[in-house]
Motif scaffolding. Structure first.
Motif, PDB file in Angstrom:
ATOM      1  N   LEU A 240      50.292  26.506 -92.149  1.00 48.70           N
ATOM      2  CA  LEU A 240      49.645  25.308 -92.687  1.00 48.70           C
ATOM      3  C   LEU A 240      50.440  24.061 -92.325  1.00 48.70           C
ATOM      4  O   LEU A 240      49.873  23.027 -91.943  1.00 48.70           O
ATOM      5  CB  LEU A 240      49.518  25.436 -94.208  1.00 48.70           C
ATOM      6  CG  LEU A 240      48.706  24.352 -94.919  1.00 48.70           C
ATOM      7  CD1 LEU A 240      47.255  24.377 -94.465  1.00 48.70           C
ATOM      8  CD2 LEU A 240      48.789  24.540 -96.435  1.00 48.70           C
ATOM      9  N   PHE A 241      51.766  24.168 -92.413  1.00 52.23           N
ATOM     10  CA  PHE A 241      52.623  23.042 -92.037  1.00 52.23           C
ATOM     11  C   PHE A 241      52.498  22.756 -90.540  1.00 52.23           C
ATOM     12  O   PHE A 241      52.432  21.591 -90.121  1.00 52.23           O
ATOM     13  CB  PHE A 241      54.074  23.355 -92.400  1.00 52.23           C
ATOM     14  CG  PHE A 241      55.026  22.227 -92.106  1.00 52.23           C
ATOM     15  CD1 PHE A 241      55.067  21.104 -92.914  1.00 52.23           C
ATOM     16  CD2 PHE A 241      55.879  22.295 -91.013  1.00 52.23           C
ATOM     17  CE1 PHE A 241      55.943  20.061 -92.645  1.00 52.23           C
ATOM     18  CE2 PHE A 241      56.762  21.255 -90.730  1.00 52.23           C
ATOM     19  CZ  PHE A 241      56.789  20.137 -91.545  1.00 52.23           C
ATOM     20  N   SER A 242      52.419  23.817 -89.738  1.00 55.70           N
ATOM     21  CA  SER A 242      52.265  23.631 -88.292  1.00 55.70           C
ATOM     22  C   SER A 242      50.921  23.013 -87.957  1.00 55.70           C
ATOM     23  O   SER A 242      50.819  22.170 -87.052  1.00 55.70           O
ATOM     24  CB  SER A 242      52.414  24.984 -87.577  1.00 55.70           C
ATOM     25  OG  SER A 242      53.696  25.530 -87.782  1.00 55.70           O
ATOM     26  N   GLN A 243      49.889  23.403 -88.687  1.00 50.87           N
ATOM     27  CA  GLN A 243      48.575  22.802 -88.469  1.00 50.87           C
ATOM     28  C   GLN A 243      48.596  21.309 -88.811  1.00 50.87           C
ATOM     29  O   GLN A 243      48.020  20.490 -88.102  1.00 50.87           O
ATOM     30  CB  GLN A 243      47.524  23.501 -89.349  1.00 50.87           C
ATOM     31  CG  GLN A 243      47.201  24.919 -88.928  1.00 50.87           C
ATOM     32  CD  GLN A 243      46.140  25.541 -89.815  1.00 50.87           C
ATOM     33  OE1 GLN A 243      44.973  25.185 -89.746  1.00 50.87           O
ATOM     34  NE2 GLN A 243      46.555  26.463 -90.662  1.00 50.87           N
ATOM     35  N   ARG A 244      49.281  20.976 -89.893  1.00 48.59           N
ATOM     36  CA  ARG A 244      49.339  19.566 -90.307  1.00 48.59           C
ATOM     37  C   ARG A 244      50.106  18.723 -89.290  1.00 48.59           C
ATOM     38  O   ARG A 244      49.679  17.630 -88.922  1.00 48.59           O
ATOM     39  CB  ARG A 244      49.981  19.453 -91.684  1.00 48.59           C
ATOM     40  CG  ARG A 244      50.027  18.022 -92.220  1.00 48.59           C
ATOM     41  CD  ARG A 244      50.640  17.987 -93.615  1.00 48.59           C
ATOM     42  NE  ARG A 244      50.740  16.607 -94.087  1.00 48.59           N
ATOM     43  CZ  ARG A 244      49.771  15.948 -94.710  1.00 48.59           C
ATOM     44  NH1 ARG A 244      48.612  16.537 -94.936  1.00 48.59           N
ATOM     45  NH2 ARG A 244      49.954  14.700 -95.120  1.00 48.59           N
ATOM     46  N   THR A 245      51.237  19.251 -88.836  1.00 45.14           N
ATOM     47  CA  THR A 245      52.052  18.483 -87.899  1.00 45.14           C
ATOM     48  C   THR A 245      51.406  18.379 -86.518  1.00 45.14           C
ATOM     49  O   THR A 245      51.608  17.398 -85.805  1.00 45.14           O
ATOM     50  CB  THR A 245      53.451  19.117 -87.758  1.00 45.14           C
ATOM     51  OG1 THR A 245      53.311  20.487 -87.376  1.00 45.14           O
ATOM     52  CG2 THR A 245      54.220  19.015 -89.065  1.00 45.14           C
ATOM     53  N   SER A 246      50.624  19.397 -86.147  1.00 40.19           N
ATOM     54  CA  SER A 246      49.995  19.387 -84.830  1.00 40.19           C
ATOM     55  C   SER A 246      48.635  18.706 -84.839  1.00 40.19           C
ATOM     56  O   SER A 246      48.099  18.376 -83.779  1.00 40.19           O
ATOM     57  CB  SER A 246      49.841  20.820 -84.304  1.00 40.19           C
ATOM     58  OG  SER A 246      48.984  21.558 -85.143  1.00 40.19           O
TER      59      SER A 246
ATOM     60  N   TRP B  50      44.833  28.867 -95.019  1.00 39.55           N
ATOM     61  CA  TRP B  50      44.408  27.736 -95.826  1.00 39.55           C
ATOM     62  C   TRP B  50      43.917  26.594 -94.936  1.00 39.55           C
ATOM     63  O   TRP B  50      44.346  26.440 -93.793  1.00 39.55           O
ATOM     64  CB  TRP B  50      45.567  27.217 -96.668  1.00 39.55           C
ATOM     65  CG  TRP B  50      45.660  27.838 -98.023  1.00 39.55           C
ATOM     66  CD1 TRP B  50      44.727  27.828 -99.009  1.00 39.55           C
ATOM     67  CD2 TRP B  50      46.785  28.554 -98.557  1.00 39.55           C
ATOM     68  NE1 TRP B  50      45.199  28.485-100.124  1.00 39.55           N
ATOM     69  CE2 TRP B  50      46.455  28.932 -99.867  1.00 39.55           C
ATOM     70  CE3 TRP B  50      48.037  28.897 -98.058  1.00 39.55           C
ATOM     71  CZ2 TRP B  50      47.323  29.642-100.695  1.00 39.55           C
ATOM     72  CZ3 TRP B  50      48.903  29.601 -98.867  1.00 39.55           C
ATOM     73  CH2 TRP B  50      48.545  29.977-100.170  1.00 39.55           C
ATOM     74  N   THR B  51      43.027  25.800 -95.505  1.00 35.37           N
ATOM     75  CA  THR B  51      42.556  24.599 -94.834  1.00 35.37           C
ATOM     76  C   THR B  51      43.031  23.388 -95.602  1.00 35.37           C
ATOM     77  O   THR B  51      42.824  23.294 -96.818  1.00 35.37           O
ATOM     78  CB  THR B  51      41.015  24.578 -94.742  1.00 35.37           C
ATOM     79  OG1 THR B  51      40.585  25.713 -93.987  1.00 35.37           O
ATOM     80  CG2 THR B  51      40.533  23.307 -94.070  1.00 35.37           C
ATOM     81  N   MET B  52      43.686  22.459 -94.904  1.00 37.43           N
ATOM     82  CA  MET B  52      44.216  21.254 -95.533  1.00 37.43           C
ATOM     83  C   MET B  52      43.079  20.308 -95.906  1.00 37.43           C
ATOM     84  O   MET B  52      42.095  20.174 -95.193  1.00 37.43           O
ATOM     85  CB  MET B  52      45.177  20.558 -94.579  1.00 37.43           C
ATOM     86  CG  MET B  52      46.008  19.463 -95.212  1.00 37.43           C
ATOM     87  SD  MET B  52      47.300  20.118 -96.300  1.00 37.43           S
ATOM     88  CE  MET B  52      48.441  20.763 -95.072  1.00 37.43           C
ATOM     89  N   CYS B  53      43.223  19.662 -97.072  1.00 33.34           N
ATOM     90  CA  CYS B  53      42.251  18.675 -97.538  1.00 33.34           C
ATOM     91  C   CYS B  53      42.958  17.340 -97.724  1.00 33.34           C
ATOM     92  O   CYS B  53      44.154  17.284 -98.068  1.00 33.34           O
ATOM     93  CB  CYS B  53      41.610  19.109 -98.850  1.00 33.34           C
ATOM     94  SG  CYS B  53      40.779  20.702 -98.762  1.00 33.34           S
ATOM     95  N   GLU B  54      42.223  16.274 -97.510  1.00 38.27           N
ATOM     96  CA  GLU B  54      42.806  14.943 -97.630  1.00 38.27           C
ATOM     97  C   GLU B  54      43.109  14.576 -99.078  1.00 38.27           C
ATOM     98  O   GLU B  54      44.073  13.903 -99.387  1.00 38.27           O
ATOM     99  CB  GLU B  54      41.854  13.907 -97.028  1.00 38.27           C
ATOM    100  CG  GLU B  54      41.686  14.036 -95.526  1.00 38.27           C
ATOM    101  CD  GLU B  54      43.001  13.845 -94.784  1.00 38.27           C
ATOM    102  OE1 GLU B  54      43.827  13.011 -95.217  1.00 38.27           O
ATOM    103  OE2 GLU B  54      43.218  14.543 -93.778  1.00 38.27           O
TER     104      GLU B  54
END
Length: 491
Positions: A389-395, A404-408
């Protein structure tokens, strides 16, 4: 000796391996999960698309190569090099993470990541845990018939901790995590009606148990009598445990299930130590007397599995609590990991002062070990998902399936959905859709393989090839069913 007697002797008098080796072997699953997610992110950054070319085939091959192949090799050809395998996978994962972090400006700090929100509609690491236990079980039930599979990983005779010993406890724990009580599902009608519904709902397990019993007896298939008994098998145990738990929950609130888990495992252990029950179960020369003597391991070990199930319900209630903030989930995962370490410490004391772990008895140490190892695997899978999840956010790409899917913002956490396409080609979701069918198919293919292949005398290379073909067949069938949107229900 006949071929059947040779195979039965192949499983006798085994003592297992260390707790550390079992834990290390299970730690490979989270590492492989991180690797698979990072590869998808890497591909997305290079090609600006979340689907691989020829997605129907390529996603299955990617998942099989990264999630299944290392597990097969780690319990066969590379079983003596688990530390090296884990280190190599960690180095690969870290290298990809460093590369990805260098491709984007460091605008997202850890503190802002912890304050961010995720979707509420599912808990990915619970699904990952249940699939991981099922996949490892599928690998082991056939691999154990080959000499390339270390005997220390097989089920122990009376005392000890083999990889397959944990498999049965982990399977029960995994079922408890998503039972109606753990999901806070309201039951309508009277308590007796609810019990009747639960009895009816486990008929597939009884049917599968009878099917296995008849097929084994009619075909002369090899069996390890001290595992469950002459007529008993694991399908019967799963059914009895589910019904027993339903009856208990008519008088005990699920939120207090940990109390009953302690009581039943403690009282059962006390009975083993202070009566002749332990000697009765272990004594193996009185099978012909009656049904109880013939199936004493299966009957009495059910008490231990009920305790494991109750503990699983308690954990399920905890992890299913609604949380939207990343910080809350990190705290929950750390609490699970803390509980794991506490149980392992208690297990060491218990093995010293009481007796060693025994799957055959399903004694108190076995219950503690099953829960502790389950907490370890589940929490590490959850933390691995946090890394992704952290890698998805940073990339800046949110395309990893079964994650998980990040939400604003918090309000988006309820309605946000992951793109359907990427989940459609996800092997984890394919197995999750038809868990019981996957387990049943693995048992059927295991039997067919044993009738067509001389497993004991196969070379190491042939054994691994057969295992990989077996797993690919099983996985492909589940994958096709998932692509077609087919969920096979037995009730």
């Amino acid at each position: 000796m006949s071929p059947r007697e040779l195979k039965e002797a192949f499983f006798r008098n085994l003592n297992g391996t260390s707790l550390q080796e079992v834990a290390l072997g299970s730690f490979l699953s989270p590492l492989c999960l991180i690797g698979r997610g990072l590869l998808l992110i890497l591909y997305h950054q290079a090609n600006k698309t979340h689907l691989l070319p020829l997605p129907v085939i390529s996603h299955l091959l990617l998942d099989f190569s990264v999630l299944i192949l290392p597990l097969v090799l780690s319990c066969t050809l590379l079983s003596s090099h688990l530390h090296e395998v884990a280190i190599i996978i960690m180095i690969v994962d870290l290298s990809i993470m460093v590369y990805l972090s260098n491709q984007q400006p460091p605008v997202n700090t850890v503190s802002t990541f912890l304050q961010s929100h995720v979707q509420l509609h599912h808990v990915p690491f619970v699904t990952l845990f249940r699939v991981a236990v099922n996949v490892k079980t599928a690998i082991s039930i056939l691999a154990v018939d080959f000499s390339v599979f270390p005997r220390r990983y097989a089920k122990t005779e009376t005392y000890g901790t083999g990889v397959m010993d944990y498999g049965v406890g982990g399977f029960v724990f995994a079922n408890a995590l998503v039972c109606p009580e753990a999901r806070r599902k309201n039951t309508s009608g009277s308590k007796m009606k609810h019990i009747a519904q639960q009895i009816l709902s486990v008929w597939p397990l009884f049917a599968l148990g009878m099917g296995r019993l008849l097929s084994v007896k009619m075909t002369g298939y090899h069996e390890h009598v001290t595992e469950y008994g002459v007529h008993w098998n694991f399908f019967f145990t799963l059914a009895i445990v589910r019904v027993a738990a339903s009856i208990i929950f008519t008088v005990l609130p699920p939120s207090q299930s940990w109390i009953f888990a302690l009581l039943i495992s403690g009282i059962y252990q006390f009975t083993l130590d202070t009566s002749g029950l332990k000697a009765f179960i272990i004594h193996n020369n009185d099978r012909e007397k009656d049904f109880l003597h013939a199936n004493k391991e299966g009957v009495f070990s059910t008490l231990g599995y009920v305790a494991i199930y109750m503990a699983g319900v308690q954990v399920g209630l905890y992890v299913m609590q609604p949380r939207s903030q990343v910080r809350q989930w990190v705290k929950a995962l750390c609490n699970l990991l803390l509980g794991c370490f506490v149980l392992y410490a208690a297990l060491c004391i218990c093995q010293t002062l009481v007796e060693p772990v025994s799957r055959r008895l399903a004694n108190l140490p076995f219950c503690m070990w099953s829960v502790a190892q389950s907490l370890f695997l589940m929490s590490t899978l959850g933390l691995a998902d946090m890394v992704l999840l952290f890698s998805q956010r940073t990339s800046g790409c949110h395309i990893v399936p079964s994650s998980w899917t990040m939400c604003e913002k918090q309000s988006d956490s309820v309605s946000g959905k992951k793109p359907v396409e990427i989940e459609k080609y996800c092997f984890v979701q394919a197995v999750s859709r038809n868990q019981l069918l996957y387990f049943l198919l693995a048992n059927v293919l295991t039997g067919l393989t044993n009738f067509t292949v001389d497993t004991i005398n196969c070379s190491s290379l042939i054994s691994v090839c057969v295992l990989l073909f077996y797993m690919l067949t099983n996985c492909t069938i589940m994958y096709v069913l998932h692509l077609c949107g087919i969920t096979v229900k037995f009730w």
